[in-house]
Design an enzyme around this catalytic site. Structure first.
Site, short mmCIF file in Angstrom:
data_model
loop_
_atom_site.label_atom_id
_atom_site.label_comp_id
_atom_site.label_asym_id
_atom_site.label_seq_id
_atom_site.Cartn_x
_atom_site.Cartn_y
_atom_site.Cartn_z
N ASN A 64 0.89 -1.17 0.00
CA ASN A 64 0.00 0.00 0.00
C ASN A 64 0.92 1.21 0.00
OD1 ASN A 64 -1.77 2.07 0.43
ND2 ASN A 64 -2.30 1.50 2.53
N LYS A 103 0.29 4.28 -0.30
CA LYS A 103 -0.24 5.50 0.33
C LYS A 103 0.02 6.71 -0.59
CE LYS A 103 0.22 3.19 4.70
NZ LYS A 103 0.34 3.25 6.16
N HIS A 151 -9.19 1.79 4.91
CA HIS A 151 -7.89 1.92 5.59
C HIS A 151 -8.04 2.87 6.78
CE1 HIS A 151 -3.73 2.81 6.45
NE2 HIS A 151 -3.45 1.66 5.85
N GLU A 196 -6.25 5.14 7.84
CA GLU A 196 -5.93 6.55 7.55
C GLU A 196 -7.15 7.25 6.93
OE1 GLU A 196 -2.33 5.70 5.41
OE2 GLU A 196 -1.43 5.06 7.30
N GLU A 231 -5.23 -4.56 10.50
CA GLU A 231 -4.19 -3.56 10.72
C GLU A 231 -4.44 -2.84 12.03
OE1 GLU A 231 -2.28 -2.54 6.63
OE2 GLU A 231 -3.70 -0.99 7.19
N GLY A 241 2.94 2.37 10.67
CA GLY A 241 3.93 3.44 10.50
C GLY A 241 4.65 3.82 11.78
N SER A 274 3.69 -2.14 10.16
CA SER A 274 5.14 -2.28 10.35
C SER A 274 5.65 -3.68 10.01
CB SER A 274 5.55 -1.87 11.77
OG SER A 274 5.19 -0.52 12.01
P1 13P Z 1 3.36 0.38 7.54
O1 13P Z 1 3.82 -0.94 6.97
O2 13P Z 1 4.12 1.55 7.04
O3 13P Z 1 3.27 0.33 9.04
O4 13P Z 1 1.86 0.60 7.01
C1 13P Z 1 0.96 -0.43 7.13
C2 13P Z 1 -0.26 -0.05 6.39
O5 13P Z 1 -0.97 0.87 6.76
C3 13P Z 1 -0.58 -0.80 5.17
O6 13P Z 1 -1.86 -0.48 4.71
#
Ligand code: 13P
Length: 255
Positions: free
Chosen positions: A13, A15, A98, A100, A170, A176, A216
């Protein structure tokens, strides 16, 4: 059904990272490294990168996904993208719900559900993200939060449609942050998700769903996370932007 019969899926992903040119360059690095993968490999990229990404991965085993879609076929929804627009250019997957989007853009279980149903109706495969906040875990309501998200996000999704749904667990506190859920924590919640699916559908239908872990995940911890019975893949943020790291995770899932 044992884990070996489920499709392992490693999805990046990206982002809000990479311009179309940068996307092409990264995919040109990734595709040769993952060409022998024994799992499905997907890159979910920003809308403006989709066309370049589809071109860069043509004839390879890397599939392309979007990071969201709207539920209406067309209309007055400034800034949104329809499922038909994605399908026409060859997108196969779409990340939905997601954290976010839930945290920063007001996404709710109701809108995740609408998007999920629209994606399925259009023949896209949704990767539906669920996960608890740190505060919710500390208050010991992780299972309540996940059960609610699964029930609402998949409301009115048929057993037949469920075959095209991927779930990504997640935990929001692990995204992150460099804080990974331990493999046991990931397994516990992924198993709980499968149990919820069995309640809502039936055990066979639940056993066939690919459940990813995200938060992560990297080349150092992928092996252990992916060794767990109910962790069938990963949704990778940061590490998906580095070809060697992403390829190492794909390799771990191919064992
Ligand atoms: P990270 O791997 O950067 O923690 O992000 C995970 C994520 O949100 C994947 O959708």
């Amino acid at each position: 059904m044992d884990k070996a019969k489920r499709k392992a899926i490693i999805a990046g992903n990206w982002k809000m990272n990479k311009t179309p040119k940068e996307a092409t360059a990264l995919l040109n690095e990734i595709t040769p490294l993952v060409k022998d993968a024994d799992c499905e490999v997907i890159a979910c990229v920003p809308y403006v990168d989709l066309a370049a990404a589809i071109e860069a991965t043509a004839g390879t085993n890397v599939k392309i996904g979007a990071e969201n879609c709207h539920w209406a076929a067309s209309g007055a929804f400034t800034g949104e993208i329809s499922t038909g627009m994605l399908k026409e250019i060859g997108v196969e997957y779409v990340v939905l719900g997601h954290s976010e989007r839930r945290q920063y853009f007001g996404e709710t279980d109701e809108t995740v559900n609408k998007r999920t149903k629209a994606a399925l109706a259009a023949g896209l495969k949704p990767i539906v993200c669920v996960g608890e906040l740190l505060w919710e875990r500390e208050c010991d309501i992780t299972e309540e939060v996940i059960a609610r998200q699964i029930k609402l996000d998949l409301w009115d999704v048929s057993e037949e449609e469920l075959k095209n749904v991927v779930i990504a667990y997640e935990p929001v506190w692990a995204i992150g942050t460099g804080k990974t859920a331990t493999a046991d924590q990931a397994e516990e919640v992924c198993a709980f998700i499968r149990a919820q699916l069995a309640k809502l559908y039936n055990q066979d239908a639940a056993d066939a769903v690919t459940i990813q872990y995200g938060g992560s995940m990297n080349d150092g911890n992928a092996d252990e996370l992916l060794s767990k019975t109910n962790v069938d893949g990963g949704l990778i943020g940061g590490a998906s932007l580095v070809a060697e790291k992403f390829a190492a995770i794909v390799k771990a899932a191919s064992k």
